[in-house]
Enzyme design. Structure first.
Site, mmCIF file in Angstrom:
data_model
loop_
_atom_site.group_PDB
_atom_site.id
_atom_site.type_symbol
_atom_site.label_atom_id
_atom_site.label_comp_id
_atom_site.label_asym_id
_atom_site.label_seq_id
_atom_site.Cartn_x
_atom_site.Cartn_y
_atom_site.Cartn_z
ATOM 1 N N LYS A 192 -5.771 2.042 -2.579
ATOM 2 C CA LYS A 192 -5.169 1.788 -3.571
ATOM 3 C C LYS A 192 -5.550 2.619 -4.945
ATOM 4 O O LYS A 192 -4.722 3.293 -5.638
ATOM 5 C CB LYS A 192 -5.359 0.171 -4.296
ATOM 6 C CG LYS A 192 -4.952 -0.680 -3.280
ATOM 7 C CD LYS A 192 -5.455 -1.945 -3.501
ATOM 8 C CE LYS A 192 -4.612 -3.000 -2.860
ATOM 9 N NZ LYS A 192 -5.696 -4.383 -2.740
ATOM 10 N N ARG A 215 9.086 -7.837 14.472
ATOM 11 C CA ARG A 215 8.647 -7.453 15.707
ATOM 12 C C ARG A 215 8.331 -8.364 16.787
ATOM 13 O O ARG A 215 8.496 -8.299 17.842
ATOM 14 C CB ARG A 215 7.363 -6.783 15.576
ATOM 15 C CG ARG A 215 7.657 -5.256 15.311
ATOM 16 C CD ARG A 215 6.458 -4.400 14.883
ATOM 17 N NE ARG A 215 5.465 -4.713 13.828
ATOM 18 C CZ ARG A 215 4.317 -4.412 13.569
ATOM 19 N NH1 ARG A 215 3.743 -3.520 14.240
ATOM 20 N NH2 ARG A 215 3.617 -4.820 12.804
HETATM 21 N N1 HSE Z 1 -6.681 -7.596 1.063
HETATM 22 C C1 HSE Z 1 -6.246 -7.399 -0.204
HETATM 23 C C2 HSE Z 1 -7.092 -7.923 -1.353
HETATM 24 C C3 HSE Z 1 -4.677 -7.760 -0.476
HETATM 25 O O1 HSE Z 1 -7.888 -8.957 -1.174
HETATM 26 O O2 HSE Z 1 -6.651 -7.665 -2.662
HETATM 27 C C4 HSE Z 1 -3.691 -7.026 -1.405
HETATM 28 O O3 HSE Z 1 -3.621 -5.678 -1.274
#
Ligand code: HSE
Length: 443
Positions: A216, A42
């Site tokens: 997650k 971008r």
């Molecule tokens: N900010 C994330 C972490 C990076 O500290 O695990 C990986 O998803």
């Protein structure tokens, strides 16, 4: 297999480097060569539009990749020479438009974007199914650990009872640095170090307040239980309230403090929670230090399995992205494995258990006036709520105050909440009660 890369940050460069470095190894394994049809970024062209990208390995080997370059990432999803779009831009607004258009143009999609999948995965998967293309997202959770593949494929024959993960490297780094450096480290200073390591999200509150881990966990729980993605229902608590004192007392009691994502099937539905927790030192999860990630899965046939590795970084994340590209190529002509590992018509919502109804042992810490009768008052409050004390530490008085740390038996959250309100109201108690849940890895 012709890929188009959208986004040339750490992960984008990692993917280019990996494909260049291991081209022959990948060809030997799969019988094909991954061709980089186009790269879009971008921002202003970081490459000087010379149509050649130079990538270098950690060892200093360099490769020159010839490709088309564009500063409009939407060119990539419209390019007839692109079979698979790699969405590596992050964020949710533009990323959703990009992925939607890629699918509409009948391109497979590989993404490392946990927020996108956690918040919009259900609609993206439906679009992909209608268009007959695949969407893969191994890199979105725990970087280089093949956790999606492990649960969705390796454990496919199992019922999953629960999974518990350290799925944010930044918070794990902060907690373990505080643990190893003793009392003198300030939370803000360690966060700065984590940012310098390149692990923290663009907005580090996503890490510190648990939002990244909740993204997650949302995806992991849907893969484990065959439920729709329910990010908004995840109980999310970060680590900003954890102090060096808590880490020290936890150590004295035989625990470490880790920031956990927990998904557990219960009689009443599914528990979905992200919060700091004490975990017994002898548990493998307590030994996961620094920026590393780990996920433990309890399943009915395989039993407990644990997956450990780097949760971020160019190499580990690129490993997951390129493995997804390889899987798409290997399953070309079929629909591939269902996105969440369950046939879409069998995805079933389960009620998410309210945090107030969850039961776990708790750690409590607070200051009291150093005078007779304090313990009697505390015991009365706890016993009225049917809470029993498993361990107790009282530290010498400083300036007339004593610090008390209590570990309780397993207790329903609403009971402990009510007792905390009553403890804080006692005239002998000074200030607030710190409460940290204790992770209980029972079946
Ligand atoms: N900010 C994330 C972490 C990076 O500290 O695990 C990986 O998803």
């Amino acid at each position: 297999m012709r890929i188009g890369i959208c986004g040339l940050g750490t992960v984008g460069f990692g993917v280019l480097t990996l494909i260049a470095k291991n081209a022959e190894e990948i060809r030997r394994k799969t019988g094909f060569v991954i061709e980089i049809a186009q790269v879009g970024n971008r921002n202003a062209d970081p490459l000087g539009l010379n149509r050649q990208i130079e990538v270098a390995s950690a060892k200093g080997d360099t490769w020159h990749i010839s490709t088309q370059f564009t500063s409009d990432i939407f060119d990539v999803v419209r390019n007839p020479d692109v079979d698979v779009v790699l969405e590596l831009i992050g964020g949710t607004d533009v990323a959703l438009k990009l992925v939607t258009e890629a699918i509409r143009n009948r391109k497979h999609v590989v993404t490392a974007n946990k927020a996108l999948i956690a918040m919009h995965g259900d609609e993206i998967f439906a679009q992909a199914a209608a268009a007959g293309v695949q969407v893969r997202f191994e890199a979105a959770i725990a970087g280089g650990i093949p956790i999606v593949k492990s649960i969705r494929e390796g454990l496919a024959a199992n019922r999953i009872a629960w999974l518990v993960g350290i799925i944010n490297g930044t918070t794990n780094y902060i907690l373990t640095e505080m643990e190893q450096a003793g009392t003198n480290l300030r939370f803000e200073d360690v966060l700065k170090e984590a940012q310098q390591l390149g692990y923290a999200e663009a907005d580090p509150t996503f890490d510190v307040e648990g939002i990244d881990a909740a993204h997650k966990l949302t995806i992991l729980s849907s893969i484990a239980f065959g439920t729709p993605l329910q990010f908004a229902a995840v109980y999310t608590e970060g680590i900003s309230g954890i102090t060096s004192e808590d880490i020290r007392y936890a150590d004295e009691l035989g625990y470490r403090i880790r920031h956990l994502g927990i998904a557990r099937k219960s009689e009443n539905g599914v528990e979905l929670r992200v919060h700091p927790a004490l975990i017994r030192k002898e548990e493998m999860l307590a030994q996961v230090n620094g920026v590393m990630n780990a996920v433990m899965v309890a399943s009915d046939s395989a039993g407990r399995t644990m997956y450990y590795g780097a949760g971020a970084g160019a190499g580990p994340t690129a490993s997951a992205v390129v493995a997804d590209v390889i899987d798409i190529a290997r399953s070309e002509g079929s629909t591939g494995i269902a996105n969440l590992g369950f046939t879409p018509k069998d995805i079933q919502a389960l009620p998410v258990v309210a945090i107030e109804e969850i039961a776990c042992p708790c750690y409590l810490r607070f200051s009291v006036l150093d005078q007779p009768g304090v313990m009697a008052q505390l015991s009365t409050v706890l016993s009225q709520h049917d809470i029993s004390i498993e361990a107790l530490i009282q530290k010498d008085a400083h300036g007339g105050n004593a610090e008390i740390v209590i570990v309780t038996n397993e207790v329903i959250e609403k009971s402990i909440n009510a007792s905390i309100v009553e403890i804080e109201a006692l005239s002998v108690v000074q200030g607030d009660v710190t409460r940290i849940r204790i992770a209980d890895l029972h079946e």
